[in-house]
Every structure is written in C-alpha cells, then in structure tokens.
Design an enzyme around this catalytic site. Structure first.
Site, mmCIF file in Angstrom:
data_model
loop_
_atom_site.group_PDB
_atom_site.id
_atom_site.type_symbol
_atom_site.label_atom_id
_atom_site.label_comp_id
_atom_site.label_asym_id
_atom_site.label_seq_id
_atom_site.Cartn_x
_atom_site.Cartn_y
_atom_site.Cartn_z
ATOM 1 C CE LYS A 145 -0.373 0.052 5.060
ATOM 2 N NZ LYS A 145 -1.285 0.037 6.228
ATOM 3 N NE ARG A 159 -6.347 0.558 11.438
ATOM 4 C CZ ARG A 159 -5.101 0.239 11.101
ATOM 5 N NH1 ARG A 159 -4.151 1.159 11.119
ATOM 6 N NH2 ARG A 159 -4.787 -0.994 10.763
ATOM 7 C CE1 TYR A 205 10.443 32.443 3.473
ATOM 8 C CE2 TYR A 205 10.696 30.067 3.284
ATOM 9 C CZ TYR A 205 10.426 31.292 2.702
ATOM 10 O OH TYR A 205 10.138 31.377 1.361
ATOM 11 C CG MET A 225 7.524 24.329 -1.459
ATOM 12 S SD MET A 225 6.278 25.262 -2.357
ATOM 13 C CE MET A 225 5.040 25.482 -1.069
#
Length: 394
Positions: free
Chosen positions: A36, A135, A263, A310
C-alpha cells in the site's frame, strides 16, 4: 541543469527481506506482502514484483484504487484490500479478482440491495475483527453472529479472518497478549459457526518477527519488507533498507557570526560558519520536523539548520565544501550512515512516515532497472550515480 535530488531503490533488498522473514516462520505459513501507499514510497509495482520473486502468496493494499493500479500493471497475485470498499464498488472488484475486507452485517444488507447474487461468481472476503486497535472491524460476539448468515451465502467465499495489533513493537507485551486472547476467542466462535475459513491472520511485521507463534495461517509483512525496524527490540533476522536518498550542494557560503539563516530568522550562528543549500524541501516530503537532523557530505555529518523551506534546506557544513558535492540524507556515505531508525527517532514516528512522504518531485532510480522513473534522461542520471563521495556532479 535539472535538480539533483533522487532516491535510489534496490528491489533486491525487498526480496531478500521477505525471504529472510519467511525462513524464520513455521512451515506452511503464507506471506502477504503489503504494498500500500505506493509500496511505502518505494514504488508499488516494483515492490509487488520483488514480493512475487520472493515467493509471496498475497499482496495487501489499503484502497481499491491501489489494487486497480496493480492489476493494470499486470500484477496477478491475490490482492486483499485492507479497508472496506463501498457496496456499489463491488462489481469493479469482482471484475478484477480482488479480495475485500468486510466488518459488519450492515455492509451486506446494502450490498444485497444492489446484488441479489453474482451470476455464478463468488465474492472473496476477509472478515476483520477489532480486538483493541480501535480502528475498523467488528468487536463483539453478537456482531459476529449477525454476520454469519450473510457469510454463509453460497456466493460468498470467506477466504480469511483477521485482526491487527496496536502495540506489537513495544517492549511491554501485556496489551498485545490481551488482543491475542480476544482474537483466539473470536476464532473459536467463528469455527463453531460452520463458516469455512481458509486463513486466520493477526501478525503484521513486528508481531511476525517477535512472536512466530502468532503466525497462524498467514502473516502480513509491510514495514519489515522495506528494511524498517525499531532499534529495540532488534529483529531476529537481518533486514536491508531498500531506499537511500541523495541530493547535492547547490550553493556554499560563508556566514558571519550573528547573521540569520532561513525563514523567521530561525537560525543564528554563534560563530562564523559554512552553510550549504540543498535542493530538497517540504514539498518533496522532507518536512520541517527534519530541522536539526543530520545529512552526510564527503562522509561527514552536517546538521540541518534553520527552517526547511518548500524547495530547499540548509546545512551547517564542517568546512568549505564545493557546490555539486553529494549530500546523503538517508543511507551510507564513506564510513558514516544515516539510518531510518535514527531519523524515525528524530521525528518520533515510524520510518514509513518518512518514505511515504516523499513526493513525485523526488526522482526514483531502481537498481538493475533498464528505465529510470523520472523526467531526467538515463545518461545524466547514471553520471550522477558515478560521482564519488565528495566530488562534483557536473
């Protein structure tokens, strides 16, 4: 010049890990390879093929879309979808010979409104029990009893019955033992119901490695097939990480004491330092939680400083290195290594959270593959691979 950031993946390590795990299991136990989330970030088709070569009996995926992609890619192994799908999607699953997870009678009631029968075909299912993870799955004997009439239908093939452990990787095994006892009672009830069930399974990677006695008829191997394991307790077999992550220094600068980096002025050196900029950022999946983690340049450790942006991050370098020097963020360089266990501890999360976060912007190169899955031409990529540690990549 195209951006020099890439992951190197060796499907042979995936196959070797599965063979090693199978070798420690009791005879006759089947192995489901979980592919998966795009093969935990390694590539779903590549991981599925490695699993097939290693003799896996089943594949596991999370969602219908993942199973359909494998079928479209030519994968023929049985595939279990671990998350229930909607009843209106069953016809598509039947057409692709997929095995479904079911958890309750209500699902079957809705199914039968759409399909009174399957025209001579059988719907193959695994029933999921929630024994304590909280779950998905049925939880009580009464819920099982409500399922039995639906499961007894001649066009339903109950191929499996399973649960999942919440704490299999923890040193304290008390809660795992509690879940195992609950599952054993549900197994007894299911066998007494007269429903023919082929496979009982409860062990994922951690449980299968630590407690082979819980293997039952089949184990589900996800994280371990990619070489992931916690530092403690150590696995009983050697697992090989299948992925390493690399980039290069795009700029190196001398930063004076008191100047700011990144930043929000998040980093300010107390002394003059060499800072290297690397073209890898949170849009590539290298999140801001990796601030303070290490990378390797010329076989030496360099710390990520300032906030990761980013598209880039900054490293505090041991010296005046050269633009083009290779940066290794996962894997070996020289005598040093950045391991998944180290990075997992840094983010206080599982190793698979790191690889599944890597985005399509990170090119993937597969060992022994004829094609490179990235927008670069092969010759350029192979040139990068030949660059020795500490040399330029131009």
């Amino acid at each position: 010049m195209l951006r020099e950031t890439w992951a190197e993946i060796d499907p042979g390590c995936i196959a070797d890990n599965l063979r090693a795990i199978r070798g420690m299991l009791p005879a006759g136990v089947k192995l489901m390879a979980v592919v998966k989330a795009n093969g935990y970030g390694h590539g779903d088709l590549e991981a599925a093929e490695a699993a097939r070569q290693a003799g896996a009996d089943y594949l596991g995926v999370a969602f219908l879309e993942e199973a359909l992609r494998l079928r479209a890619g030519g994968v023929e192994l049985p595939i279990l979808i671990l998350t229930p799908i909607r009843p209106d999607q069953v016809e598509l699953a039947l057409a692709r010979d997929l095995t479904l997870t079911v958890t309750g009678a209500d699902w079957f009631r809705e199914l039968r409104k759409r399909h009174a029968s399957f025209a001579g075909r059988k719907l193959r299912v695994h029933v999921k029990a929630d024994t304590g993870l909280g779950r998905i799955g049925f939880r009580t004997m009464a819920e099982w009893d409500a399922l039995v009439p639906w499961l007894a239908s001649p066009d339903i093939d109950v191929d499996g019955f399973y649960t999942h452990f919440a704490t299999a990787g923890q040193v304290d095994t008390a809660y795992l033992e509690r879940q195992a006892r609950r599952f054993a009672k549900l197994m007894e009830r299911s066998k007494a119901s007269g429903i023919a069930i082929r496979h009982y399974h409860c062990a994922g990677s951690a449980a299968a490695l630590r407690f082979p006695g819980l293997a039952l008829d089949m184990v589900r191997i996800g994280a371990a097939m990619y070489g992931f394991h916690p530092a403690r307790p150590a696995p009983p077999v050697e697992l090989k990480p299948a992925l390493s992550l690399h980039s290069t220094l795009m700029q190196v600068k001398r930063v004076r004491r008191g100047e700011y980096i990144g930043y929000d002025n998040a980093y300010r050196p107390d002394a003059d330092e060499w800072i290297g900029t690397v073209p890898l950022g949170y849009a590539d999946g290298w999140s801001q939680r990796m601030q303070g983690a290490a990378a390797l340049v010329r076989g030496q450790r360099a710390q990520v400083v300032g906030k990761i942006s980013m598209d880039q991050l900054m490293l505090r370098l041991p010296g005046p290195f050269t633009p083009g020097d290779r940066v290794t963020l996962i894997g070996r360089q020289g005598g040093e290594r950045i391991s998944f266990a180290e990075l997992a501890a840094h983010i206080d999360g599982p190793a698979q959270a790191i690889t599944t976060a890597l985005t399509e912007r990170v090119a993937k190169m597969y060992a022994n593959a004829k094609e490179v899955r990235c927008p670069w031409n092969n010759a350029y990529f192979q040139q990068l691979r030949r660059v020795s540690d500490g040399s330029r990549a131009d």
